[in-house]
Design an enzyme around this catalytic site. Structure first.
Site, PDB file in Angstrom:
ATOM      1  N   GLU A 178       0.881  -1.180   0.000  1.00 37.56           N
ATOM      2  CA  GLU A 178       0.000   0.000   0.000  1.00 37.56           C
ATOM      3  C   GLU A 178       0.913   1.222   0.000  1.00 37.56           C
ATOM      4  OE1 GLU A 178      -3.345   0.196  -0.001  1.00 37.56           O
ATOM      5  OE2 GLU A 178      -3.796  -1.937   0.096  1.00 37.56           O
ATOM      6  N   CYS A 218      -1.870   9.602   2.354  1.00 44.37           N
ATOM      7  CA  CYS A 218      -1.458   8.983   1.093  1.00 44.37           C
ATOM      8  C   CYS A 218      -2.368   9.362  -0.061  1.00 44.37           C
ATOM      9  CB  CYS A 218      -1.400   7.472   1.251  1.00 44.37           C
ATOM     10  SG  CYS A 218      -2.934   6.772   1.863  1.00 44.37           S
TER      11      CYS A 218
HETATM   12  P1  NAD Z   1       7.646   5.062   7.572  1.00 45.00           P
HETATM   13  O1  NAD Z   1       8.932   5.775   7.481  1.00 45.00           O
HETATM   14  O2  NAD Z   1       6.921   5.002   8.866  1.00 45.00           O
HETATM   15  O3  NAD Z   1       7.921   3.597   7.016  1.00 45.00           O
HETATM   16  C1  NAD Z   1       6.894   2.630   6.917  1.00 45.00           C
HETATM   17  C2  NAD Z   1       7.343   1.369   7.627  1.00 45.00           C
HETATM   18  O4  NAD Z   1       8.455   0.812   6.941  1.00 45.00           O
HETATM   19  C3  NAD Z   1       7.771   1.611   9.062  1.00 45.00           C
HETATM   20  O5  NAD Z   1       7.187   0.642   9.890  1.00 45.00           O
HETATM   21  C4  NAD Z   1       9.278   1.492   8.988  1.00 45.00           C
HETATM   22  O6  NAD Z   1       9.853   1.031  10.181  1.00 45.00           O
HETATM   23  C5  NAD Z   1       9.453   0.477   7.884  1.00 45.00           C
HETATM   24  N1  NAD Z   1      10.780   0.571   7.267  1.00 45.00           N
HETATM   25  C6  NAD Z   1      11.481   1.706   7.029  1.00 45.00           C
HETATM   26  N2  NAD Z   1      12.670   1.407   6.449  1.00 45.00           N
HETATM   27  C7  NAD Z   1      12.687   0.065   6.315  1.00 45.00           C
HETATM   28  C8  NAD Z   1      13.643  -0.855   5.779  1.00 45.00           C
HETATM   29  N3  NAD Z   1      14.797  -0.445   5.260  1.00 45.00           N
HETATM   30  N4  NAD Z   1      13.323  -2.165   5.788  1.00 45.00           N
HETATM   31  C9  NAD Z   1      12.151  -2.581   6.284  1.00 45.00           C
HETATM   32  N5  NAD Z   1      11.219  -1.770   6.816  1.00 45.00           N
HETATM   33  C10 NAD Z   1      11.481  -0.467   6.835  1.00 45.00           C
HETATM   34  O7  NAD Z   1       6.584   5.650   6.568  1.00 45.00           O
HETATM   35  P2  NAD Z   1       6.797   6.250   5.126  1.00 45.00           P
HETATM   36  O8  NAD Z   1       7.312   5.215   4.208  1.00 45.00           O
HETATM   37  O9  NAD Z   1       7.468   7.569   5.202  1.00 45.00           O
HETATM   38  O10 NAD Z   1       5.259   6.511   4.800  1.00 45.00           O
HETATM   39  C11 NAD Z   1       4.859   7.480   3.933  1.00 45.00           C
HETATM   40  C12 NAD Z   1       4.563   6.858   2.584  1.00 45.00           C
HETATM   41  O11 NAD Z   1       3.564   5.868   2.735  1.00 45.00           O
HETATM   42  C13 NAD Z   1       3.999   7.840   1.597  1.00 45.00           C
HETATM   43  O12 NAD Z   1       4.502   7.561   0.321  1.00 45.00           O
HETATM   44  C14 NAD Z   1       2.515   7.573   1.643  1.00 45.00           C
HETATM   45  O13 NAD Z   1       1.833   7.961   0.481  1.00 45.00           O
HETATM   46  C15 NAD Z   1       2.502   6.101   1.854  1.00 45.00           C
HETATM   47  N6  NAD Z   1       1.272   5.687   2.490  1.00 45.00           N
HETATM   48  C16 NAD Z   1       0.439   4.872   1.815  1.00 45.00           C
HETATM   49  C17 NAD Z   1      -0.763   4.503   2.380  1.00 45.00           C
HETATM   50  C18 NAD Z   1      -1.718   3.598   1.684  1.00 45.00           C
HETATM   51  O14 NAD Z   1      -2.614   3.092   2.356  1.00 45.00           O
HETATM   52  N7  NAD Z   1      -1.578   3.346   0.387  1.00 45.00           N
HETATM   53  C19 NAD Z   1      -1.083   4.964   3.650  1.00 45.00           C
HETATM   54  C20 NAD Z   1      -0.190   5.784   4.308  1.00 45.00           C
HETATM   55  C21 NAD Z   1       0.990   6.133   3.724  1.00 45.00           C
END
Ligand code: NAD
Length: 469
Positions: A222, A256
């Site tokens: 997602e 998102c």
């Molecule tokens: P984040 O930094 O919290 O990361 C998401 C998760 O990935 C966390 O639990 C983090 O610990 C884990 N993570 C980070 N680096 C990692 C690695 N190297 N290996 C494994 N796991 C790792 O959140 P984010 O990515 O900044 O979230 C924002 C993004 O998510 C935006 O692009 C947003 O559009 C998208 N998003 C999508 C939805 C959806 O439902 N489609 C919802 C919310 C956010």
């Protein structure tokens, strides 16, 4: 009282394999399969959300400055509604589906049944840290799986509250919370899961998918992207602006499916920008910093990233910032060049660029030349335009007249396509995501109607079989 002290030790990487082994053994023992267990856990999850509302409110305020009503609508109440919808419909969703059999196999019965996958991993992000951990968990439980949740380390108060409250309400043999960041996620991804459900950015999604390859684990990704809002001439610009402001500046733009940018067709930009500025003042006052209804940026890194993007156009509304309190005013940028930095990546903050395009053809081309977005929004009175946007563009979801709210329609699947993700969830789609659909054919041994298919094939058998198949 929940301990939200961030100095509290997180899960140690060495603790992860035994946790996963425990959940797997619970699944293997069949404990999570009966519908009675699934219902009891969904009710417990619901109780955890409602009884602990003050703790969730406080944690969401600590992590993101989330206003209480916003927290209710987009996080707590949202997941409660999802659970209620599941409790109401679960029995019918799980009922085997009968299908017909071809003449050559008759008499026989055929059906498909949904079976749980096993032990699933849910990795969630910081922007809706409660919703995006617990809505997938509700689906995993409803489908009869055991599950690990790994909340985001960037929302530490919610992470800590989940780690403390989930074991208090849910079956600890079947549901676990692993706290931490990259090292803990990496350790989790070493383990074998039966499904990985990841919400976050596309770069990490690639890491998750690569890790899943090792065990041929299916994934749901997602993700996000730049979701455009196309505005046609002649629409009610006041209402359009109010809805764009509502959708964009909820959670300070860190959503998102927030409209990322506006494609204003023809001469709509000037009037729309004026109405956007007016709607911002109407909703958040002349100094949104003092509004109880407006949130904050998650951390300094994102604040600095967003601040740099303010240079990408003419500030026609907002633009004020305060790094100390991670405040960025709801901001509209006019005269934005499609090649400017604000158009290079998902903004994920309270900046709304407006780009002028000459006509609908140009708007459609603009969308199609870029990655497939998570959502596309159309503001138009024309059914022909709606048809064209539906058939000539591709996006995770499509909504006319109202951004972000398609997520609140329980029976609409939610998910991306291409760079905005793969797979979907919510309601029955969550059951699909966290289940295997097993085909079952049941042919009685009492009467052997298969004889014409057995060798040796005589001329009569051949004629008969060719007629039937
Ligand atoms: P984040 O930094 O919290 O990361 C998401 C998760 O990935 C966390 O639990 C983090 O610990 C884990 N993570 C980070 N680096 C990692 C690695 N190297 N290996 C494994 N796991 C790792 O959140 P984010 O990515 O900044 O979230 C924002 C993004 O998510 C935006 O692009 C947003 O559009 C998208 N998003 C999508 C939805 C959806 O439902 N489609 C919802 C919310 C956010």
């Amino acid at each position: 009282m929940v301990n939200t002290d961030s100095s509290q030790p997180l899960t140690l990487a060495t603790e992860i394999p035994p946790v996963v082994a425990r959940l797997r053994s619970t699944f293997d023992n069949g404990r999570t399969k009966p519908i009675s267990w699934r219902r009891a856990q969904l009710r417990a999850l619901r109780r955890m959300l409602t009884e602990e509302r003050p703790a969730w409110d406080k944690a969401l305020k600590d992590d993101l400055g989330k206003p209480s009503l916003e927290a209710h609508i987009t996080e707590i109440g949202y997941v409660v509604n999802e659970i209620d919808h599941m409790l109401k419909n679960l029995a019918s969703w799980l009922r085997p589906k009968r299908v017909g059999v071809p003449m050559a196999l008759a008499p026989a019965k055929a059906r498909w049944v949904r079976e749980p996958l096993g032990t699933v991993l849910i990795i969630s992000p910081w922007n809706y840290p409660l919703n995006l951990a617990l809505a997938p968990l509700a689906g995993a439980i409803a489908a009869g799986n055991s599950a690990v949740i790994k909340p985001s380390e960037l929302a530490p108060a919610i992470s800590s509250a989940l780690a403390e409250l989930v074991p208090r309400y849910l079956d600890t043999e079947a549901v676990a919370v692993v706290e931490g960041g990259v090292p803990e996620s990496t350790a989790l991804l070493e383990e074998r899961f039966d499904h990985i459900f990841y919400t976050g950015n596309a770069a990490v999604a690639r890491i998750v998918m690569a890790a899943a390859v090792k065990h041929l684990t299916p994934v749901t990704l997602e993700l996000g992207g730049k979701s455009p809002a196309v505005v046609e001439p002649g629409v009610d610009l006041t209402t359009t602006a109010r809805r764009l402001v509502w959708g964009k500046f909820t959670n300070a733009g860190q959503t998102c499916v927030a409209p990322d940018y506006v494609l204003a067709i023809g001469d709509t930009a000037r009037g729309l920008q004026r109405e956007l500025a007016r709607a911002i003042t109407e909703m958040f006052g002349s100094d949104p910093k003092t509004s109880p209804d407006y949130g904050r940026i998650v951390n300094e890194r994102h604040f600095d990233r967003l601040s740099a993007l303010l240079e990408s156009g003419e500030v026609v509304a907002g633009g004020r910032t305060d790094r100390g309190s991670l405040y960025m005013e709801p901001t509209v940028l006019g005269g934005v060049d499609p090649d400017s930095p604000v158009m290079a990546e998902e903004i994920f903050g309270p900046i709304l660029p407006v780009i002028t395009v000459p006509d609908l053809d140009a708007a459609i081309r603009f969308v199609n030349e870029r990655d497939k977005p998570l959502a596309l929004y159309g503001f138009t009175d024309s059914e022909a335009t709606k048809r064209r946007l539906t058939t000539e563009t591709s996006s995770g979801g499509l909504a006319f007249g109202l951004p972000i709210a398609h997520l609140a329609v329980p029976d609409l699947p939610f998910g991306g396509v291409g760079e905005s993700g793969m797979g979907a969830y919510h309601a029955e789609t969550s059951i699909d995501t966290f289940s295997h659909v097993k085909s079952v054919l049941d042919k009685s041994l009492a009467l052997d109607t298969m004889k014409p298919a057995y060798a040796p094939i005589t001329a009569f058998k051949e004629k008969l079989m060719r007629r039937m198949v």
